[in-house]
Design a protein around this motif. Structure first.
Motif, PDB file in Angstrom:
ATOM      1  N   ILE A  58       0.825  -1.208   0.000  1.00 62.23           N
ATOM      2  CA  ILE A  58       0.000   0.000   0.000  1.00 62.23           C
ATOM      3  C   ILE A  58       0.862   1.262   0.000  1.00 62.23           C
ATOM      4  O   ILE A  58       0.560   2.236  -0.676  1.00 62.23           O
ATOM      5  CB  ILE A  58      -0.942  -0.010   1.218  1.00 62.23           C
ATOM      6  CG1 ILE A  58      -1.846  -1.251   1.164  1.00 62.23           C
ATOM      7  CG2 ILE A  58      -1.789   1.250   1.261  1.00 62.23           C
ATOM      8  CD1 ILE A  58      -2.735  -1.415   2.367  1.00 62.23           C
ATOM      9  N   GLY A  59       1.958   1.242   0.736  1.00 57.17           N
ATOM     10  CA  GLY A  59       2.750   2.453   0.868  1.00 57.17           C
ATOM     11  C   GLY A  59       3.896   2.585  -0.104  1.00 57.17           C
ATOM     12  O   GLY A  59       4.679   3.534  -0.006  1.00 57.17           O
ATOM     13  N   THR A  60       4.034   1.654  -1.056  1.00 56.35           N
ATOM     14  CA  THR A  60       5.164   1.646  -1.986  1.00 56.35           C
ATOM     15  C   THR A  60       4.630   1.526  -3.406  1.00 56.35           C
ATOM     16  O   THR A  60       3.736   0.715  -3.656  1.00 56.35           O
ATOM     17  CB  THR A  60       6.112   0.476  -1.677  1.00 56.35           C
ATOM     18  OG1 THR A  60       6.420   0.475  -0.290  1.00 56.35           O
ATOM     19  CG2 THR A  60       7.393   0.589  -2.479  1.00 56.35           C
ATOM     20  N   PRO A  61       5.165   2.294  -4.370  1.00 57.87           N
ATOM     21  CA  PRO A  61       4.697   2.185  -5.757  1.00 57.87           C
ATOM     22  C   PRO A  61       4.955   0.797  -6.333  1.00 57.87           C
ATOM     23  O   PRO A  61       6.000   0.186  -6.082  1.00 57.87           O
ATOM     24  CB  PRO A  61       5.521   3.259  -6.488  1.00 57.87           C
ATOM     25  CG  PRO A  61       5.944   4.218  -5.430  1.00 57.87           C
ATOM     26  CD  PRO A  61       6.118   3.406  -4.186  1.00 57.87           C
ATOM     27  N   LEU A  62       4.012   0.315  -7.120  1.00 62.63           N
ATOM     28  CA  LEU A  62       4.143  -1.014  -7.710  1.00 62.63           C
ATOM     29  C   LEU A  62       5.336  -1.109  -8.649  1.00 62.63           C
ATOM     30  O   LEU A  62       6.005  -2.140  -8.720  1.00 62.63           O
ATOM     31  CB  LEU A  62       2.857  -1.367  -8.475  1.00 62.63           C
ATOM     32  CG  LEU A  62       1.682  -1.922  -7.666  1.00 62.63           C
ATOM     33  CD1 LEU A  62       0.499  -2.175  -8.562  1.00 62.63           C
ATOM     34  CD2 LEU A  62       2.072  -3.197  -6.949  1.00 62.63           C
ATOM     35  N   GLN A  63       5.624  -0.026  -9.398  1.00 64.68           N
ATOM     36  CA  GLN A  63       6.720  -0.092 -10.357  1.00 64.68           C
ATOM     37  C   GLN A  63       8.063  -0.283  -9.669  1.00 64.68           C
ATOM     38  O   GLN A  63       8.973  -0.929 -10.230  1.00 64.68           O
ATOM     39  CB  GLN A  63       6.754   1.165 -11.244  1.00 64.68           C
ATOM     40  CG  GLN A  63       6.879   2.479 -10.497  1.00 64.68           C
ATOM     41  CD  GLN A  63       5.533   3.081 -10.179  1.00 64.68           C
ATOM     42  OE1 GLN A  63       4.523   2.367 -10.123  1.00 64.68           O
ATOM     43  NE2 GLN A  63       5.490   4.382  -9.983  1.00 64.68           N
ATOM     44  N   ASP A  64       8.211   0.235  -8.443  1.00 66.90           N
ATOM     45  CA  ASP A  64       9.457   0.034  -7.707  1.00 66.90           C
ATOM     46  C   ASP A  64       9.599  -1.416  -7.253  1.00 66.90           C
ATOM     47  O   ASP A  64      10.695  -1.994  -7.310  1.00 66.90           O
ATOM     48  CB  ASP A  64       9.509   0.972  -6.498  1.00 66.90           C
ATOM     49  CG  ASP A  64       9.565   2.438  -6.910  1.00 66.90           C
ATOM     50  OD1 ASP A  64       9.956   2.700  -8.066  1.00 66.90           O
ATOM     51  OD2 ASP A  64       9.224   3.304  -6.100  1.00 66.90           O
ATOM     52  N   ILE A  65       8.501  -2.010  -6.809  1.00 70.26           N
ATOM     53  CA  ILE A  65       8.524  -3.429  -6.440  1.00 70.26           C
ATOM     54  C   ILE A  65       8.858  -4.284  -7.663  1.00 70.26           C
ATOM     55  O   ILE A  65       9.667  -5.210  -7.591  1.00 70.26           O
ATOM     56  CB  ILE A  65       7.172  -3.858  -5.847  1.00 70.26           C
ATOM     57  CG1 ILE A  65       6.824  -3.016  -4.612  1.00 70.26           C
ATOM     58  CG2 ILE A  65       7.178  -5.336  -5.501  1.00 70.26           C
ATOM     59  CD1 ILE A  65       7.683  -3.284  -3.421  1.00 70.26           C
ATOM     60  N   GLU A  66       8.249  -3.957  -8.791  1.00 64.20           N
ATOM     61  CA  GLU A  66       8.508  -4.713 -10.015  1.00 64.20           C
ATOM     62  C   GLU A  66       9.974  -4.616 -10.422  1.00 64.20           C
ATOM     63  O   GLU A  66      10.588  -5.608 -10.842  1.00 64.20           O
ATOM     64  CB  GLU A  66       7.614  -4.179 -11.141  1.00 64.20           C
ATOM     65  CG  GLU A  66       7.802  -4.904 -12.460  1.00 64.20           C
ATOM     66  CD  GLU A  66       7.048  -4.229 -13.593  1.00 64.20           C
ATOM     67  OE1 GLU A  66       6.977  -4.820 -14.683  1.00 64.20           O
ATOM     68  OE2 GLU A  66       6.557  -3.111 -13.388  1.00 64.20           O
ATOM     69  N   THR A  67      10.562  -3.440 -10.301  1.00 62.00           N
ATOM     70  CA  THR A  67      11.977  -3.256 -10.657  1.00 62.00           C
ATOM     71  C   THR A  67      12.882  -4.105  -9.781  1.00 62.00           C
ATOM     72  O   THR A  67      13.817  -4.763 -10.271  1.00 62.00           O
ATOM     73  CB  THR A  67      12.357  -1.771 -10.524  1.00 62.00           C
ATOM     74  OG1 THR A  67      11.521  -0.994 -11.388  1.00 62.00           O
ATOM     75  CG2 THR A  67      13.813  -1.556 -10.917  1.00 62.00           C
ATOM     76  N   GLU A  68      12.622  -4.136  -8.488  1.00 61.38           N
ATOM     77  CA  GLU A  68      13.468  -4.907  -7.580  1.00 61.38           C
ATOM     78  C   GLU A  68      13.330  -6.408  -7.825  1.00 61.38           C
ATOM     79  O   GLU A  68      14.318  -7.150  -7.756  1.00 61.38           O
ATOM     80  CB  GLU A  68      13.127  -4.573  -6.127  1.00 61.38           C
ATOM     81  CG  GLU A  68      13.395  -3.135  -5.721  1.00 61.38           C
ATOM     82  CD  GLU A  68      14.849  -2.739  -5.905  1.00 61.38           C
ATOM     83  OE1 GLU A  68      15.726  -3.641  -5.803  1.00 61.38           O
ATOM     84  OE2 GLU A  68      15.125  -1.555  -6.143  1.00 61.38           O
TER      85      GLU A  68
END
Length: 359
Positions: free
Chosen positions: A88-98
C-alpha cells in the motif's frame, strides 16, 4: 481453308484424357511404392527385434532399473506457485523493478552472489533451488476493485477506458470514461518456480523473497515517508476535529441562548443571530467525514508495517520429474539399439574402414 496443310488438327491438339490417365497411373505407382516401402520397413523392424530380442529385452529392463534408481537418488521436484501480496505504501513499479533485478541474478545462477550479499537470508543450497521469479499485476475488468485475472506480461497490463458522450441538454454534452480493464492499486502477484526436495523448502523460499523485499533500504525509505505523511494527516484531522467540536459546542450554546430568549419573548420560533450568517455553517457531516478519513488512514498504517505483506500464501503446484526419468531410460535403450545395428552391419562397416586405411 487450312493455312498450314502439312499439319493435321490431331497433331496440334492435346489429349487431356490420356494425360489424366497417365497421371493417375503415376500416382498409383507412387502409392504402391510407398506402401511397399512401409511394409518392408515394418518387416525389417520385426526381423531386427526378433534377431536381437534378448538385447532389446536386456536394454529395456536395465532402462527401467535406471529410471527407478534415478528416481530414488534424485529427490528434487519442480514446484511452481504464486502468491498475492500488497504494498500500500510503496509504488508497484518500484517493487517490479526490484523483483526483476533479483530474477536476473537468479537466471544467471549466481547463488554465491545471492548468499554473499545477503540478498536472500537462507541456506545457499536452498537459494540454488530458485529457477525464476515473475511479477504479475492484478487486473480488474468490472470496476469493483477485485482481482479478476493476473497478467504477467507488462505490455498487456494496461489501464483501458472507453469514452461515452452523455447528452447534457442546455448544460452541454459530457464525455465520461468507463474502465474496461485497470490495475488493482496496491496489489501484485509473485510467481516462483523452484526445484526443491520438499514443499517446506518452497514455502521457505517464498518467505525469504518477501523478507528480502522488506529489507531493501530504498523501499523502506519510501514506506517510511508515506507513513510520516499519513501520521501528519491524522494529526491534522485531530486538530480539525477538535476545532469543529469547539465550534459545534459554541453553536449549540448560542442556539440554546437564542431559543431561551425567544421563549421569554413569547415566541415559539428560533431566531438565529448574525453569528451563523457571517461565519461558515458548521455541520455534523464534516465531522463524520473527517472521522471516516482518520479511520481509513489508521487502518492503512496498521496494514503497512512492512513493505510487502502476503495476503494469500504461495500455493505450490508440483510438476513430476517423470518426463526426465523417461528420457534417461529412452537414451539407455537407444544405446542398445545403436549397438545392435552396428553389430548387424559390422561387415560392411569393417570393409569400409579397411578401404579408408588403404587409401
Amino acid at each position: 481453308m487450312n493455312e498450314n496443310p502439312s499439319s493435321s488438327p490431331s497433331e496440334n491438339e492435346i489429349d487431356l484424357l490420356a494425360l489424366l490417365v497417365n497421371a493417375c497411373k503415376a500416382i498409383g505407382r507412387g502409392i504402391a511404392i510407398a506402401v511397399k516401402g512401409i511394409g518392408t520397413g515394418i518387416m525389417a523392424c520385426i526381423g531386427f527385434c526378433v534377431r536381437h530380442f534378448f538385447w532389446l529385452l536386456g536394454g529395456t529392463v536395465s532402462g527401467l532399473l535406471i529410471i527407478i534408481l534415478f528416481g530414488r537418488l534424485s529427490e528434487k521436484m519442480y514446484v511452481t506457485g504464486e502468491a498475492m501480496l500488497t504494498c500500500i505504501g510503496t509504488p508497484l513499479q518500484d517493487i517490479e523493478t526490484e523483483i526483476h533485478k533479483l530474477n536476473q541474478v537468479i537466471l544467471a545462477k549466481n547463488a554465491a552472489v545471492l548468499a554473499s550479499e545477503n540478498m536472500l537470508d537462507t541456506d545457499i543450497s536452498l537459494i540454488q533451488s530458485l529457477r525464476n521469479l515473475s511479477f504479475g499485476f492484478g487486473m480488474d475488468i468490472d470496476n469493483d476493485t477485485a482481482v479478476d485475472f493476473v497478467e504477467y506480461n507488462k505490455a498487456k497490463a494496461k489501464n483501458i477506458y472507453t469514452e461515452k458522450t452523455l447528452k447534457g441538454g442546455s448544460n452541454g454534452d459530457r464525455i465520461v470514461k468507463e474502465p474496461v480493464q485497470q490495475k488493482v492499486p496496491g496489489l501484485f502477484f509473485l510467481k516462483m518456480e523452484t526445484e526443491v526436495t520438499a514443499l517446506s523448502d518452497f514455502h521457505a523460499l517464498g518467505q525469504a523473497v518477501c523478507a528480502y523485499l522488506n529489507r531493501l533500504p530504498q523501499l523502506q525509505s519510501q514506506l517510511h515517508l508515506q507513513r510520516l505523511e499519513w501520521e501528519a494527516r491524522i494529526a491534522e484531522i485531530e486538530t480539525q476535529k477538535s476545532l469543529l467540536d469547539s465550534l459545534l459546542r459554541i453553536e449549540y450554546f448560542e442556539n440554546s441562548r437564542l431559543k431561551a430568549a425567544s421563549f421569554a419573548q413569547g415566541s415559539d420560533k428560533l431566531t438565529l443571530s448574525d453569528y451563523k450568517k457571517n461565519g461558515s455553517p458548521i455541520d455534523y457531516e464534516d465531522l463524520i467525514n473527517l472521522t471516516d478519513e482518520q479511520a481509513r488512514l489508521e487502518t492503512m498504517l496498521a496494514k503497512t508495517r512492512q513493505v510487502v505483506t502476503i495476503q494469500s500464501n504461495f500455493v505450490p503446484v508440483p510438476a513430476s520429474l517423470r518426463v526426465k526419468k523417461v528420457w534417461v531410460g529412452l537414451i539407455w535403450v537407444g544405446i542398445f539399439i545403436v549397438s545392435a545395428l552396428i553389430y548387424d552391419f559390422r561387415k560392411p562397416i569393417g570393409q569400409y574402414i579397411r578401404q579408408q586405411r588403404q587409401k
